[in-house]
Scaffold this motif. Sequence first.
Motif, short mmCIF file in Angstrom:
data_model
loop_
_atom_site.label_atom_id
_atom_site.label_comp_id
_atom_site.label_asym_id
_atom_site.label_seq_id
_atom_site.Cartn_x
_atom_site.Cartn_y
_atom_site.Cartn_z
N SER A 49 -6.38 10.39 0.59
CA SER A 49 -6.21 11.43 -0.42
C SER A 49 -4.75 11.74 -0.72
CB SER A 49 -6.91 12.73 0.04
OG SER A 49 -6.24 13.29 1.17
N ARG A 50 -3.83 11.11 0.00
CA ARG A 50 -2.42 11.45 -0.17
C ARG A 50 -1.56 10.19 -0.29
NH1 ARG A 50 -0.40 13.42 4.38
NH2 ARG A 50 1.30 14.54 3.39
N VAL A 51 -0.56 10.28 -1.14
CA VAL A 51 0.46 9.23 -1.22
C VAL A 51 1.43 9.43 -0.06
CG1 VAL A 51 2.31 8.26 -2.62
CG2 VAL A 51 0.20 9.04 -3.71
N ARG A 52 1.89 8.35 0.49
CA ARG A 52 2.64 8.38 1.75
C ARG A 52 3.95 9.15 1.63
NH1 ARG A 52 4.29 2.89 5.13
NH2 ARG A 52 5.12 3.97 6.98
N GLU A 53 4.09 10.17 2.45
CA GLU A 53 5.29 11.02 2.40
C GLU A 53 6.54 10.26 2.82
OE1 GLU A 53 5.82 13.94 1.18
OE2 GLU A 53 3.73 14.24 0.58
N GLU A 54 6.42 9.34 3.78
CA GLU A 54 7.59 8.59 4.23
C GLU A 54 8.20 7.74 3.11
OE1 GLU A 54 7.48 7.35 8.81
OE2 GLU A 54 5.72 6.66 7.72
N LEU A 55 7.42 7.47 2.08
CA LEU A 55 7.93 6.67 0.95
C LEU A 55 8.44 7.55 -0.19
CD1 LEU A 55 5.16 3.91 0.74
CD2 LEU A 55 7.33 3.84 1.99
N PRO A 114 0.80 -1.23 0.00
CA PRO A 114 0.00 0.00 0.00
C PRO A 114 0.84 1.28 0.00
CG PRO A 114 -1.02 -1.61 1.43
CD PRO A 114 0.29 -2.21 0.99
N VAL A 115 0.39 2.25 -0.80
CA VAL A 115 1.17 3.48 -1.03
C VAL A 115 0.52 4.71 -0.44
CG1 VAL A 115 2.13 2.53 -3.17
CG2 VAL A 115 0.09 3.99 -3.28
N LEU A 116 -0.69 4.60 0.12
CA LEU A 116 -1.35 5.78 0.67
C LEU A 116 -0.85 6.06 2.09
CD1 LEU A 116 -5.01 5.30 -0.61
CD2 LEU A 116 -3.12 6.56 -1.66
N GLU A 117 -1.14 7.26 2.56
CA GLU A 117 -0.64 7.70 3.86
C GLU A 117 -1.05 6.73 4.95
OE1 GLU A 117 1.96 9.36 5.32
OE2 GLU A 117 1.31 10.96 3.97
N ALA A 118 -0.09 6.35 5.80
CA ALA A 118 -0.32 5.34 6.83
C ALA A 118 0.26 5.82 8.15
CB ALA A 118 0.31 4.01 6.41
N GLY A 175 6.29 10.40 -1.20
CA GLY A 175 5.16 11.19 -1.65
C GLY A 175 4.74 10.88 -3.08
N GLU A 176 3.78 11.67 -3.55
CA GLU A 176 3.24 11.42 -4.88
C GLU A 176 4.28 11.61 -5.97
OE1 GLU A 176 -0.61 12.63 -7.65
OE2 GLU A 176 -0.65 12.88 -5.47
N SER A 177 5.17 12.58 -5.78
CA SER A 177 6.20 12.79 -6.80
C SER A 177 7.12 11.58 -6.90
CB SER A 177 7.02 14.04 -6.47
OG SER A 177 7.69 13.90 -5.22
N GLY A 178 7.41 10.95 -5.75
CA GLY A 178 8.24 9.75 -5.76
C GLY A 178 7.55 8.59 -6.45
N LEU A 179 6.24 8.43 -6.21
CA LEU A 179 5.50 7.35 -6.84
C LEU A 179 5.40 7.57 -8.34
CD1 LEU A 179 3.77 4.81 -6.81
CD2 LEU A 179 1.80 6.23 -6.19
N ARG A 180 5.14 8.82 -8.75
CA ARG A 180 5.04 9.09 -10.18
C ARG A 180 6.39 8.92 -10.87
NH1 ARG A 180 0.31 11.42 -12.18
NH2 ARG A 180 -1.28 11.74 -10.56
#
Length: 753
Positions: A74-80, A56-60, A82-87
């Motif tokens: 609503s947010r991709v997890r910043e510790e991983l 899972p990639v959403l905020e946890a 964030g959304e820019s990292g996933l994209r």
Amino acid sequence: MSLPPSSIHSESDVPAPVTPASTYRLQLRPEFPFAAAEAAVPYLSSLGVSHLHLSPVLEAVPGSAHGYDVTDHSRVREELGGESGLRSLGAAARAHGLGLVLDIVPNHMAVPAPLRLNRPLWEVLREGPGSPFARWFDIDWEAGGGQVLLPVLAGPVEAAELKADGEVLRYGEQEFPLREGTAGLEMAELLAAQWYRPAWWREARTTLNYRRFFTISDLIGVRVEDPEVFTATHAKVLELVRDGVAQGLRIDHVDGLADPEGYLRRLRAAAGPHCWVVVEKILAREERLPPAWPVAGTTGYDALHRVDGVFTDPDGSAELAARYREFTGLPEWELTAHACAREVLAGDLAAELGTLERLAGDDLAVAVRELLIAYPVYRPYPGEPQPDPRAVERAAAVAGPAAVAGVRELLLRDPAFAARFAQTSAALRAKSLEDRAFYRYAPLLSATEVGGDPGQPAVSVAEFHAYCDRLEREWPRTGTVLSTHDTKRSADVRARISVLSQAPEPMDGTAGADPALAWTARQTALGLGEVPQAAPRLADALLKGAREAALRTSWTEPDEAYEAAVPGYAPGPLDLPAELAEAARANLLGMAVVHLAMPGVPEVYQGAETEYRALVDPDNRRPARFPRRELARLDAGAEPSGPDEEKLALTAALLRLRRDRPGLFAGYAPLAARGPAADHCLAFARSPGLVVVATRLSHRLALAGGWRGTALPLPPGRWTRLPSHPTEPPYETEANLSTLLTASPVALLLRTP
């Protein structure tokens, strides 16, 4: 030995296929974020996978090692990253011809610390049932007297150090919102005025009034059956799908939803027809996935059971079961499973049972309980709320036919009751089987796996072929797995343990004050073998297993003296005798080749392209090692060195074939050997151009004198081995198995033009 070319793609934007050729599971965590996954993309592309399956990639919850405790959809997890990292990871994957599959969690959210991280839940606790977010959560306000039970205190509320501080209530480092206008009240009055009731954690067992994930009160059930809740909780994931960042979705714990089919239809409409969707659905041996579900299939535990089972000896497993019962004094499988179901329902799930009994009424309460215990699968399917006839008979014997008939009628006419009954049934099966009976009944630990059947662990060749044939006809795009983040033992540990079904003798001499623990310890040690940190890893797994079995200690009632002695049961590193180590090699390679070649979309768990030995989580979530150098060496023409590289070469060969020549993996035709050792050959053809051969029960085969002239008739054509051997002539009409399987217990044959 040379492998098929890796066909590494150029840095152009190569579109990923709609249906994966294969997936590779990556366990993301703060120590392994999106950037680390992106760095592994070139290697994974060269290995031959087509899609990366991300946890899972959403905020946890901060620091979460798994990500299933979502706090913000609503947010991709910043510790991983964030959304820019996933994209960025998605772009790198596409540049190498790979797609992404996201693991999503629709069933529940975290009750985190700090609680503010889950804003919808915070608002519900502050504003109560009038909150716009109240529809999000499965809360029974009436059962709690208008308050949500929060089992967050270390002891009784009278002894808790609670204090009001402005607009929040504090308990240690935790804080909870105060209802508007209550900040100045005395503590007793203040607590009575809130929309929640802080309580000792032990109260959750009997008085919890929100639906949770199994028995985990830190995970609160979400009502995704509500269209507005679905939209809010899926907006970000669906945006990632629409933007081409992700091409597939894995749906976690679909059995927990009130209406799985309705949810999946809504998801399919929103994600579009080209998104590959599979569901985590545990199917009993004779159970079928509902054909109306708009999905590609399951995540593959049903395949795991068949692959494990076809490499398990039925006679030896029965002998082990008899020895286990005599050694431990514990009952057989059916009695164990039944006892665990009754214990869990009366204890861990007492609150859930109480809700159902209250909905059904006093006259039907006993029948509700007995039907839940007797139900033979995880849950009733939508449109099929009637329990299995065998379950009805067993329940009626205790509760009476009239009461059972009353519950069945209630299931038919009351959708809310039927949904809650089904959700409770799923939780009961999971907790009583996977998390208790599988730890308590341990004759052959390789059989106590998710989706397994410890009472009948072996699968015949005919049954395996029938399963594969049905899979190819009905669910050709389903997922298949051997190791996951949830397996109690990785496939290669199970491959070693299942050898004991052919030779139970290594279990002789097992001794200890707790016979069940001693048996489990020895068998687990033989499965793990001589690996780094074997003793502490084994001790941790044994302690977790003892708590789950709940015979001498448990998570909620720990026996400290007993638990202190558990590490002493972990023997020093144990390895199998040489002849059994060779049989384990045959199992390891045989399971791998069958899994990667059979119908469905195979998944390789991180690191499992080589020999991968792991125990129950968190051991199986340790950082993966990517064998870049070894693969490059094999690609340069080097011969594999040991089972580690043998498995890597085999995995790369099949993954590359699946990616580059998908037409080879259409159709399924069983092949039957002829001769005295025919039962030891598992073989099948995919399309007209690929034949797969594996040795099963190889130790028993060796004791019987080997293949002794046994041959495998082949489909028409000329067949060459993959990887090719220059001095080996093509096979026609048939292959002598003594020749074909001299160097390796498995073989891949390709039809030559």
